[in-house]
Design a protein around this motif. Structure first.
Motif, PDB file in Angstrom:
ATOM      1  N   THR A 169       2.675 -21.277  35.528  1.00 19.32           N
ATOM      2  CA  THR A 169       2.410 -20.270  34.751  1.00 19.32           C
ATOM      3  C   THR A 169       2.636 -20.380  33.317  1.00 19.32           C
ATOM      4  O   THR A 169       1.996 -20.310  32.240  1.00 19.32           O
ATOM      5  N   TYR A 170       3.968 -20.840  33.017  1.00 15.00           N
ATOM      6  CA  TYR A 170       4.395 -21.367  31.888  1.00 15.00           C
ATOM      7  C   TYR A 170       3.795 -22.317  31.077  1.00 15.00           C
ATOM      8  O   TYR A 170       3.488 -22.324  29.954  1.00 15.00           O
ATOM      9  N   ALA A 171       3.240 -23.445  31.921  1.00 14.26           N
ATOM     10  CA  ALA A 171       2.642 -24.386  31.516  1.00 14.26           C
ATOM     11  C   ALA A 171       1.152 -24.163  30.689  1.00 14.26           C
ATOM     12  O   ALA A 171       0.744 -24.447  29.853  1.00 14.26           O
ATOM     13  N   GLU A 172       0.484 -23.364  31.773  1.00 12.73           N
ATOM     14  CA  GLU A 172      -0.956 -22.757  31.441  1.00 12.73           C
ATOM     15  C   GLU A 172      -0.719 -21.834  30.166  1.00 12.73           C
ATOM     16  O   GLU A 172      -1.726 -21.995  29.193  1.00 12.73           O
ATOM     17  N   LYS A 173       0.455 -21.232  29.971  1.00 13.62           N
ATOM     18  CA  LYS A 173       0.373 -20.252  28.676  1.00 13.62           C
ATOM     19  C   LYS A 173       0.584 -21.053  27.494  1.00 13.62           C
ATOM     20  O   LYS A 173       0.163 -20.802  26.325  1.00 13.62           O
ATOM     21  N   ALA A 174       1.474 -22.144  27.655  1.00  6.40           N
ATOM     22  CA  ALA A 174       1.886 -23.195  26.654  1.00  6.40           C
ATOM     23  C   ALA A 174       0.825 -23.987  26.131  1.00  6.40           C
ATOM     24  O   ALA A 174       0.446 -24.213  24.842  1.00  6.40           O
ATOM     25  N   ALA A 175      -0.147 -24.549  27.131  1.00  8.37           N
ATOM     26  CA  ALA A 175      -0.926 -25.575  26.770  1.00  8.37           C
ATOM     27  C   ALA A 175      -2.445 -25.305  27.056  1.00  8.37           C
ATOM     28  O   ALA A 175      -3.577 -25.738  26.589  1.00  8.37           O
ATOM     29  N   GLY A 176      -2.775 -24.434  27.966  1.00  9.93           N
ATOM     30  CA  GLY A 176      -4.201 -24.091  28.395  1.00  9.93           C
ATOM     31  C   GLY A 176      -4.531 -25.202  29.561  1.00  9.93           C
ATOM     32  O   GLY A 176      -4.026 -26.199  29.331  1.00  9.93           O
TER      33      GLY A 176
END
Length: 569
Positions: A360-367
């Motif tokens: 979730t954090y990775a998708e929010k930061a980099a898409g």
């Protein structure tokens, strides 16, 4: 010594081995000496003299005349006939009788009967009897079954062709290879004539028409209809099997073509995503990562300022290379720092979090790239299909994709999981539940202490490397002075490098110009690396090479073209 040479030697030594007296032949040691022997030459009829040499060897010599050349042949020939007439028996040759009947399809039904050599006795026998057909065999014998047996003696001349073809039951005895000792030994000569000398048949109804042969022929002929039926049945089976195999091969090819068409239809909705996947996997990610790093620079500076470390000394635990990290739209340091800061630095040792939280954090930061997510969801949907259940996990995939494409597709979840497992190897985390949850092992202070220690080691390594380079330069400077020769070589190398660079720049300019003109594709020469307008040509206009192929001028292709050209052989 060959048989021919041995025969000539015997003829030279034994001019007349036997003398003729009153119609019979005698050895020189069995008659009186001198002219008292009463013998004459079997060939020329001249009187013979019985003599004995100093060595005790008995022999005949012509009286007052040179030795005649045909004396040996005639004498041995007559002696062989005399032995046959006196013995009243002979061993006939072996005989192989071949019985054969034509079938169908070029096949034959055959059987060979083997008759061994055996002894036969004469009821009567006569020498040089002239037959009704004007032919005169050496010996004509009448056997117990009223069959006439004709015997020919070979000394220097074989039986004439007319005798061998016209007469029935003709056998020939070969005495051409007898030694002098055998000829002069009555017992040995008799054994050779009657049994042991080579012998063969020319014609032989005596054996060919035996009741045993006739019975075997009739039995073999009776099998002909059955064998023909069997061969026809076998041919029908073979033709049916051949037709079946051809039909199976045709059906297999049809299924193969149908599968190809079905795969092509199934791939159609994912063509753009698969084309992007191919471009990224074929070295396109290298130049793409440089652009992502340049675009993320402002955000990376903010993160460095927030976490209080120098931007040029990025912590390695937030900059770990992960296989196929191109799934995320931005530089890996953005999403790795987001995961690291939120779930590790700000938490106490013992804190447990899931991979889903980190994702979730990775998708929010980099898409996540839409086409990569589309392929990932496609693969996940097929992993539980029945055709995948019997395969290893690594071999599972989408049935209409190639093995290379299936291996290249990874989900964002798998990317983040790989990153967290690399942190486990560094002692920051430990895997709590396999591929599900992780527990924090190190505190923030321990992590930053490890980072500072690592930076110090980097400085130490850099200093050591610089000293080593300076030492090596000093040594090489003494061995290879920078004279005019080496300066010239270096200048030539630079000129070649500039020429190659210029050629690659021209190719990139050609491709951009063709795309700017509104063309979606161009012809690319793999030999000179130049791009040309799309046209039905088979040769490159620049280098005349046939290695020309059509390429699509997509944005990704043009963006990574220079790097592609540099990596080409």
């Amino acid at each position: 010594m060959s048989s021919e040479a041995n025969n000539r030697s015997t003829l030279n030594k034994l001019r007349v081995p036997f003398g003729e007296k009153e119609g019979r032949l005698y050895l020189p040691d069995s008659v009186d000496r001198g002219l008292k022997c009463g013998c004459h030459c079997p060939e020329c009829k001249v009187l013979l003299v019985a003599k004995c040499s100093v060595a005790g060897r008995f022999y005949f010599a012509h009286h007052r005349r040179a030795e005649c050349p045909g004396g040996y042949e005639t004498a041995l020939h007559k002696m062989a006939k005399q032995i046959l007439l006196d013995a009243g028996r002979v061993w006939i040759p072996k005989r192989n009788v071949l019985l054969s009947f034509p079938l169908v399809f070029g096949e034959t039904l055959s059987k060979t009967l083997h008759f061994k050599t055996r002894e036969v006795h004469f009821v009567s026998a006569v020498s040089e009897k002239r037959l009704e057909n004007s032919l005169t065999p050496d010996v004509t014998a009448l056997l117990k079954n009223d069959t006439a047996l004709h015997i020919e003696i070979l000394v220097t001349h074989a039986v004439e062709e007319d005798k061998s073809q016209v007469l029935d039951n003709v056998m020939e005895i070969d005495l051409s290879r007898l030694s002098e000792e055998t000829v002069l030994d009555p017992v040995a000569l008799e054994a050779e004539v009657l049994k042991t000398a080579p012998r063969w048949w020319h014609q032989c109804s005596l054996i060919d028409e035996l009741s045993k042969v006739e019975s075997a022929r009739e039995a073999l002929e009776a099998r002909v209809p059955e064998e023909i039926k069997r061969l026809k049945w076998k041919r029908e089976r073979e033709e049916a099997a051949k037709l079946k195999n051809e039909r199976a091969a045709q059906q297999k090819e049809e299924r193969k073509q149908a599968l190809i068409r079905k795969k092509k239809e199934a791939r159609t909705p994912f063509e753009i995503a698969l084309r992007n996947l191919e471009q990224v996997e074929s070295m396109g990610w290298l130049t793409m990562s440089d652009r992502l790093a340049e675009r993320a620079k402002p955000q990376l500076d903010q993160i460095a300022q927030l976490l209080d470390f120098e931007p040029g000394k990025w912590p390695t635990f937030m900059d770990l290379t992960v296989h196929q990290e191109w799934v995320f739209k931005e530089d890996r340091r953005l999403w790795q720092s987001a995961v690291f800061e939120s779930l590790i630095l700000k938490k106490e040792p013992g804190y447990i979090f899931s991979v889903a939280q980190a994702l979730t954090y990775a998708e929010k930061a980099a898409g996540v790239r839409e086409w990569a997510l589309k392929l990932s969801q496609l693969k996940q949907a097929h992993l539980k299909q029945p055709y995948n259940q019997r395969k290893d996990y690594e071999s599972r995939g989408v049935w209409f994709l190639t093995p290379a494409e299936n291996r290249a597709i990874r989900s964002p979840y798998a990317i983040v999981l790989s990153y967290l497992k690399k942190l486990c190897k560094r002692g920051v985390l430990t895997e709590e539940r396999q591929a599900k949850t992780f527990r924090v092992l190190a505190s923030a202070a321990e992590i930053w202490a490890a980072h500072q220690k690592e930076q110090k080691q980097v400085k130490v390594n850099a200093v050591r490397a610089e000293r080593a380079r300076a030492t090596l330069q000093a040594l090489l400077g003494d061995i290879f002075p920078e004279d005019e020769k080496y300066q010239k070589a270096e200048q030539e190398w630079r000129e070649r490098k500039e020429a190659v660079t210029q050629r690659l720049d021209n190719s990139v300019s050609d491709a951009n110009a063709i795309a700017a003109a509104g063309h979606e594709a161009a012809l690319f020469c793999q030999s000179c690396k130049r791009h040309h307008l799309p046209a039905p040509i088979k040769e490159c206009p620049v280098c005349d090479s046939h290695r020309v192929r059509l390429v699509e001028l997509t944005q990704d292709y043009l963006g990574t073209l220079l790097h592609r050209l540099k990596c080409m052989p």
